[in-house]
Structure formats: C-alpha cells, structure tokens
Design a protein around this motif. Structure first.
Motif, PDB file in Angstrom:
ATOM      1  N   THR A  55       0.881  -1.240  -0.035  1.00 55.07           N
ATOM      2  CA  THR A  55       0.022   0.044  -0.039  1.00 55.07           C
ATOM      3  C   THR A  55       0.913   1.200  -0.205  1.00 55.07           C
ATOM      4  O   THR A  55       0.756   2.293  -0.830  1.00 55.07           O
ATOM      5  CB  THR A  55      -0.721   0.112   1.346  1.00 55.07           C
ATOM      6  OG1 THR A  55      -1.337  -1.137   1.478  1.00 55.07           O
ATOM      7  CG2 THR A  55      -2.025   0.795   0.883  1.00 55.07           C
ATOM      8  N   GLN A  56       1.639   1.205   1.027  1.00 53.54           N
ATOM      9  CA  GLN A  56       2.690   2.405   1.206  1.00 53.54           C
ATOM     10  C   GLN A  56       3.374   2.614  -0.234  1.00 53.54           C
ATOM     11  O   GLN A  56       3.732   3.984  -0.806  1.00 53.54           O
ATOM     12  CB  GLN A  56       3.634   2.085   2.032  1.00 53.54           C
ATOM     13  CG  GLN A  56       4.365   3.164   2.600  1.00 53.54           C
ATOM     14  CD  GLN A  56       3.459   4.490   3.235  1.00 53.54           C
ATOM     15  OE1 GLN A  56       2.576   3.740   3.996  1.00 53.54           O
ATOM     16  NE2 GLN A  56       3.686   5.547   3.126  1.00 53.54           N
ATOM     17  N   ILE A  57       3.873   1.583  -0.958  1.00 57.72           N
ATOM     18  CA  ILE A  57       4.541   1.846  -2.271  1.00 57.72           C
ATOM     19  C   ILE A  57       3.704   2.285  -3.398  1.00 57.72           C
ATOM     20  O   ILE A  57       4.060   3.369  -4.055  1.00 57.72           O
ATOM     21  CB  ILE A  57       5.298   0.472  -2.627  1.00 57.72           C
ATOM     22  CG1 ILE A  57       6.435   0.037  -1.631  1.00 57.72           C
ATOM     23  CG2 ILE A  57       6.011   0.349  -4.079  1.00 57.72           C
ATOM     24  CD1 ILE A  57       6.717  -1.216  -1.726  1.00 57.72           C
ATOM     25  N   LYS A  58       2.317   1.759  -3.397  1.00 54.47           N
ATOM     26  CA  LYS A  58       1.642   2.241  -4.407  1.00 54.47           C
ATOM     27  C   LYS A  58       1.268   3.709  -4.176  1.00 54.47           C
ATOM     28  O   LYS A  58       1.048   4.301  -5.191  1.00 54.47           O
ATOM     29  CB  LYS A  58       0.221   1.409  -4.223  1.00 54.47           C
ATOM     30  CG  LYS A  58      -0.286   1.013  -5.365  1.00 54.47           C
ATOM     31  CD  LYS A  58      -1.302  -0.283  -5.191  1.00 54.47           C
ATOM     32  CE  LYS A  58      -2.387  -0.096  -4.709  1.00 54.47           C
ATOM     33  NZ  LYS A  58      -3.206  -1.307  -4.224  1.00 54.47           N
ATOM     34  N   VAL A  59       0.904   3.973  -2.965  1.00 56.70           N
ATOM     35  CA  VAL A  59       0.655   5.459  -2.650  1.00 56.70           C
ATOM     36  C   VAL A  59       1.791   6.531  -3.346  1.00 56.70           C
ATOM     37  O   VAL A  59       1.504   7.319  -3.926  1.00 56.70           O
ATOM     38  CB  VAL A  59       0.652   5.631  -1.072  1.00 56.70           C
ATOM     39  CG1 VAL A  59       0.452   7.219  -0.934  1.00 56.70           C
ATOM     40  CG2 VAL A  59      -0.520   5.023  -0.665  1.00 56.70           C
ATOM     41  N   GLN A  60       3.294   5.979  -3.213  1.00 56.98           N
ATOM     42  CA  GLN A  60       4.309   6.929  -3.660  1.00 56.98           C
ATOM     43  C   GLN A  60       4.969   6.215  -4.648  1.00 56.98           C
ATOM     44  O   GLN A  60       5.864   5.941  -4.736  1.00 56.98           O
ATOM     45  CB  GLN A  60       5.160   7.241  -2.348  1.00 56.98           C
ATOM     46  CG  GLN A  60       4.419   7.912  -1.227  1.00 56.98           C
ATOM     47  CD  GLN A  60       5.211   8.160  -0.239  1.00 56.98           C
ATOM     48  OE1 GLN A  60       5.962   7.150   0.514  1.00 56.98           O
ATOM     49  NE2 GLN A  60       5.445   9.456   0.412  1.00 56.98           N
ATOM     50  N   LYS A  61       4.174   6.074  -5.964  1.00 57.83           N
ATOM     51  CA  LYS A  61       4.837   5.144  -6.875  1.00 57.83           C
ATOM     52  C   LYS A  61       6.134   5.765  -7.493  1.00 57.83           C
ATOM     53  O   LYS A  61       7.316   5.380  -7.594  1.00 57.83           O
ATOM     54  CB  LYS A  61       3.905   5.220  -8.174  1.00 57.83           C
ATOM     55  CG  LYS A  61       2.665   4.232  -7.862  1.00 57.83           C
ATOM     56  CD  LYS A  61       1.878   3.989  -9.290  1.00 57.83           C
ATOM     57  CE  LYS A  61       0.605   3.590  -9.115  1.00 57.83           C
ATOM     58  NZ  LYS A  61      -0.352   4.430  -8.286  1.00 57.83           N
ATOM     59  N   LEU A  62       6.037   7.295  -7.524  1.00 60.30           N
ATOM     60  CA  LEU A  62       7.217   7.858  -8.361  1.00 60.30           C
ATOM     61  C   LEU A  62       8.481   7.796  -7.309  1.00 60.30           C
ATOM     62  O   LEU A  62       9.621   7.539  -7.576  1.00 60.30           O
ATOM     63  CB  LEU A  62       6.964   9.274  -8.640  1.00 60.30           C
ATOM     64  CG  LEU A  62       8.033   9.758  -9.668  1.00 60.30           C
ATOM     65  CD1 LEU A  62       7.867   9.345 -11.014  1.00 60.30           C
ATOM     66  CD2 LEU A  62       7.623  11.504  -9.746  1.00 60.30           C
TER      67      LEU A  62
END
Lengths: 266, 414
Positions: free
Chosen positions: B12-19
C-alpha cells in the motif's frame, strides 16, 4: 502467592503519602484503576519538573470519569500514565488488578492493545487507510486473523452508526464521523477503559454533543470511560469529575456537586 | 502483526508513492540489471568457448597427445617455451604404440597439420587453407559430416589414396559454381581428387573452419605436412569421459616408457583436452565474474544508501503514524518489521525490475553481437536474494529508529 499478591504485600510495607481520592482502596478486579502515590518528574535541561506529585486515584468498573485541570496541572501526564504510554517516576499503578507501573515497553504495548481504547483530540486516524482499516488496526497488533478482524471492525463501526462509511478515508468524513471512527477503533478490542483526551477539542458544539451522546451510550452499556478535558460543560457529562492542580488531585466529586460548584463560581 | 499484514502494508505504502518508490529502487535496479547482464555475457562467452570452440577444435571426450599446447590463453614464460622446444617430437611410431594400448570403445586418429594454398584449374592462389593429413577416424572424432560426396575409408587411408575432403569455403573458392566432386586439387604440385565437401561449420575467433583440406595420412599429403619431422598430434576419443580418462592414462604410460622417463621426471609431452585448453579461459572467466560482481555491487551499495535515506525520511514523515500504531499496541518489533518489510519489498521490486531489464540487455547483446549471451538461473536467484537483502540491511537503521520512538512524542509530532 501470585505475583500481584507479592506486589501488594510489598506495597503495603512501602511508605506512601496519601493525598486524596481513594485512600485505602486495595487493587482488585472491581477497580479498573488504582494508583498509589504516582509521581512523574521530567528532566528539562538539568531542572527537574514535577508534573505529578503523588496522585491517588481509584476508578471502579463502569465509572464515567472526567479529569479536569488548567494547563500545567499534570492532566496530560496523568492521561499518558493511565494510558500506559508512560511509566511513573515513583508510585504504583494497577490496571485491572495488574501492576503495570514497572512494565517494559513491549509489555506496555500489549496492555495498551488489550486494555486501553484511545480517543484523541486530533482523531489520529491513519490518513491513507479506510475507516474499516483504521478500526482493524488494534486487532492487527492483537494477532487476530484477517477475516475475524473485518467482522469485528464492521461491528464496531455499526455501534457508532458508521457501517455505511467503512470504505471512506478520513478525509472523506466529517469531524464528528472521524471521531466516531476513532471511538470504534478504541472499542474494537473490548478494552477495560475508554480513554479520551479532549475528545471534543476539534469539534463544534453540535458535533461535541453528538460525541458526548455516544460516550453516554457506551457508559450506559457498561463501558468504563475516562475523559480528559479542560471544558467544564464537557466534563459535566461525566458522572464523576476529578480536578487536578499542580500535579495533585485538588477535588474529586460527583457530577452534581461539580455542577453545583460551577454554578456557585459563576 | 503477521508477515502477510506487513507485506500488504508495504505494498500500500509503495503504491501510494509510486514515483518516489521508483527513484528509491533505481540503484538496486541498475545493480541487478548489470549483475544479470554481465553474468549472461560471461555465460554466453562460456558457452561459446566450451561448446563451440572446445567441441569444434578439440572434440568431445577427446584428448590430443601433443608436444606442447596449441591453444594458450595465459602467458607462457620464456623458460617454459624453451623447455617445450627441447621436447622430443611425437612420431608415427608413438601414435601406433598408443593405439595398441588403448582400451575398447575408443577412436584413434593421427593428425598432422599445415597451412597451404591449394590450386585448382579454376583458381590459382587465394586464401590459405588448413591442410590436414589424418587417419579415417578423424571424421568420427571431430563429428565432421559431408554435405556432398563422402569421407575417405580406412582402406583408402591405408593405401594412401590421393583423395581429399574439402571445407565448404574451400569448395566455393576453388570450384566457383562448379561441382567439386571428382575434380582435381593440387597442393605443392601434388594432385588430389575431391571426394567430399564438409558441411558448413562457421568460424571461431575469426578463424574459418570451412577453409580446410583433409586427406589420408598415408597419402602424399604427408609430404605437404612434412610429417617425418613429427606429428601435430594423436587424437583419441572415448565414448564417455571415463573411457577418455582411462585411455589418457594408458597413453601416458606408453609415452613415458617410450621416452624412458624416470618416475621423478615430469611428462615431456602433453594431453590437450577441452579442459586443459580452457584452463586459461577459466582464469579469464573468473576475472569477468569478479568484475561482474564488483560492478553491480557498487550499484547495490549506492542503492542501499538511497533506500536508507529514503526510509529515514519516511520514518520522519510518518512519526505520527508510528505514534498512533504504538498507542494502539504495536510493539517495537512490529514497527521494526513494518519498516524492514517495507524497505525489503521496495528493494525486491527494484530487483525484479532489474531482472527484467537485465533480460532485455542480454537479449540485445545476443542480437547485436556474436555472443550467445544467456541469463543464468543462479543470477536471478542471487538477484532476488540480494535485492531483498539490500533492502533489509538498508532498512535496519531507519526501522530501529522508528521502533525506538517514544509514543507520546511521536503522537505529538505533526
């Protein structure tokens, strides 16, 4: 002899200064909270600040207590101690019959998880998680399985009339709704006490009343509620009001006497 | 908190901050990409050397008895060189003695070699061809097959029939658009009749294997190769590696006896096998593998530092979240696990991306260069493990800082 009994035996021989509140109360499952002469000192750059100077407080199961006091009175410190976020410099604290004042960090975390339900002034919901996920959080740390977590979190949200909002994120909810999510989260693990820190501090008066009605409903259903506030009209919703001043309990009275004294002052 | 919960949270955390996540894992990605690519290149070179070169030049399960090595891939000292020059020649008598001693299930062939320029009535002069005077089993040992015609028989070899089998390129050069079968080809004025054309074999190290003239050892070709002075070598092939080893031991005994060597003296001849010819290559390969590990390692170290910094920022940014989690009952190890899993997951994705790019790079090399670069399975496994490992190592410090946060202070932070 159990560990608790040993602690008791030791505590009776220890010298202690009884100030006010519940002198002579013996820790037992009847009493959710029993503190004995708890103090808390902070070292502020070499100068010792005495935030609490010996507090004796006993709270029975199903009581609804408001803790009041001006800023600097030590009420936040007391709340942190009651909530097992901190340990006293001296004195003893029994929570639900268990001595918690000398516990280590991880034991305290476990106690917070099982026995305390926090409600904060600023709600303290995780912004990127849905209402349901926020409510599930204490169960995650209690090691409850995913399916059961969802089930219990839904139930808790239903108790605060938010079953239809469980997939919303905090920023999609009103202040009152957010606080109700926080209450659901606090209740989901069936804690011994609901500990609210200025629960209406960020809410308008209408919403504040709404939250107070939720608290009253919970109290009526048998939930022990402790609420820290500096607003007398909020404190007046509790059935017992404890006032702190300079790190000590300065008064401990029923709502009726508290309201009466308020009126005299006014 | 279970590992599954932690991984779900990390995703979830990675998806939230993709770039941000992408830039975080760039170092790991590049490191892994080079690891995969370099290993695949080395692998390709290995395959090229071991299967292509070694098998074509030296044959499978084959040894060649020689005075000194023909294929050298290391430095040869002056002293070694002089010692080689003092060694006795390998003679036809030696070859026959070895043959007598061979175990069953072996093939044996004399080979003598020289460079020569053939002449045909269609073409006079041209590039040199490798002229081989061999015994009949040579074709079996080298797995040479004809495209047209036939190879010579043992009888033809025994009687020294003036026939030759020629390479594809030699055929094309000296018999342009003409069927070479039955035609005459001359070497140093001596006539030979072409009876076969070999299948195209390609080249190794720029040396064409298709410019060859192969004829019976006992024919006049022996005069072209000047075999009285000594043979190029004696080839022996076993059906299996074990048979080859056995044959090699017997040949060694025969040769030592013939050279009257005292047990304390070293061999004054050598057996060239694909292993011995490739021993120099093994050294080069090791150097390449080390280079292939050091370069990506630098990328991974940079990647680890980036991840550590990003995680430190993440811990600072999410102090309040940590406070909330602790208030709700997260133990130190829960917070530690959360951030470790997050950085490991991040880094794992970096590794996956790097593997994909490494595959691409390897394919590109295969397309644009002669190297049959080939991604090694172990390099993928290593990449995944190293990728996640880098994340865990880089995450230890930030995660332990997060785990040690005081919940009261953390809750109060903005």
């Amino acid at each position: 002899m159990s560990l608790i009994e040993q602690d008791l035996a030791m505590s009776t021989t220890a010298e202690r200064k009884v100030v006010t509140s519940a002198p002579g109360v013996e820790p037992s499952p009847d009493w959710v909270i029993v503190t004995r002469g708890i103090t808390r000192n902070y070292d502020m750059g070499g100068e010792v600040v005495h935030a609490l100077r010996g507090v004796e407080l006993a709270v029975r199961r199903n009581e609804y207590v408001a803790i009041m006091g001006p800023s600097g009175s030590g009420k936040s410190t007391l709340m942190n101690l009651i909530g097992c976020l901190d340990t006293p410099s001296a004195g003893e604290y029994w929570l639900n019959g268990v001595l918690v004042s000398r516990m280590e960090d991880d034991e305290l975390a476990r106690v917070r998880n099982r026995e305390i339900g926090f409600v904060f002034q600023t709600f303290n919901l995780l912004p990127r998680a849905s209402a349901l996920q926020n409510v599930e959080l204490p169960l995650v740390y209690a090691g409850v399985s995913s399916a059961e977590r969802k089930e219990r979190a839904k139930e808790a949200l239903a108790r605060v009339q938010l079953a239809d909002r469980m997939d919303h994120r905090p920023n999609e909810l009103s202040g009152g709704q957010r606080q109700r999510v926080a209450i659901a989260r606090a209740l989901v693990n069936r804690p011994a006490i609901l500990l609210a820190d200025e629960p209406t501090g960020n809410l308008d008066s209408t919403t504040s009343e709404e939250i107070m009605r939720v608290f009253e409903g919970l109290s009526a259903a048998g939930q022990t509620v402790i609420m820290v506030t500096h607003e007398p009209d909020i404190a007046a919703h509790a059935r017992r009001v404890v006032v702190l001043r300079d790190g000590r309990i300065s008064s401990d009275e029923t709502r009726d006497t508290f309201v009466a004294s308020l009126n005299t002052r006014a | 908190m279970s590992l599954l919960d932690a991984i779900r949270l990390a995703l979830t955390q990675i998806k939230v901050q993709k770039l941000k996540s992408f830039f975080t894992l760039l170092g790991v990605t590049i490191g892994v990409m080079f690891l995969i690519a370099v290993v695949s290149i080395v692998n390709g070179m290995s395959k090229y050397m071991e299967e292509d070169f070694a098998a074509k030049f030296l044959g499978v399960n084959t040894f060649t008895l020689r005075r000194f090595p023909d294929f050298n891939m290391g430095d040869v000292t002056e002293a070694t060189w002089r010692e080689w020059q003092r060694r006795p020649q390998i003679t036809v008598e030696d070859a026959n003695a070895v043959r007598e001693a061979l175990p069953p299930q072996t093939h044996w062939a004399i080979q003598d070699v020289t460079w020569g320029t053939p002449v045909s009535q269609y073409r006079n002069g041209g590039p040199q061809s490798l002229v081989n005077a061999v015994s009949a089993d040579y074709f079996v040992i080298k797995n040479l097959e004809v495209e047209r015609g036939r190879v010579f028989t043992e009888q033809e070899e025994m009687v020294g029939a003036p026939v030759v089998v020629i390479g594809k390129e030699t055929a094309d050069t000296y018999f342009p658009s003409i069927d070479p079968l039955g035609k005459e080809i001359r070497l140093e004025g001596l006539p030979f009749r072409v009876i076969g054309v070999l299948q195209k074999q390609g080249s190794t190290f720029g040396l064409s294997l298709d410019r060859q003239v192969i004829g019976p050892f006992h024919s006049d070709l022996k005069r072209v190769t000047k075999s009285r002075r000594g043979l190029y070598g004696v080839l022996v092939q076993g059906v299996t590696n074990t048979v080859q080893q056995e044959a090699q031991e017997r040949a060694r005994e025969v040769m030592r006896r013939r050279h009257h060597l005292h047990p304390s003296e070293p061999d004054d001849f050598m057996f060239e096998t694909s292993e011995s010819a490739l021993s120099g290559w093994q050294t080069i390969k090791q150097a390449l593998v080390i280079g292939g590990i050091v370069l990506p390692a630098i990328g991974l170290v940079v990647g680890a530092i980036v991840i550590m910094n990003i995680m430190l920022v993440a811990v600072a940014d999410r102090t309040r979240e940590i406070g909330i989690r602790k208030a709700l009952g997260a133990k130190r190890r829960d917070i530690l696990a959360q951030f470790l899993v997050e950085s490991a997951t991040l880094s794992f994705f970096g590794a996956i991306l790097g593997i994909a790019l490494g595959f691409g790079l390897s394919k590109l090399i295969r397309e644009i260069s002669p190297l049959p670069s080939n991604v090694a399975l172990w390099s993928i496994v290593v990449s995944v493990i190293v990728g996640a490992g880098v994340g865990i190592i880089a995450g230890i410090y930030p995660a332990s800082r997060a785990a040690r946060l005081d919940p009261i202070l953390a809750l109060r932070s903005d």
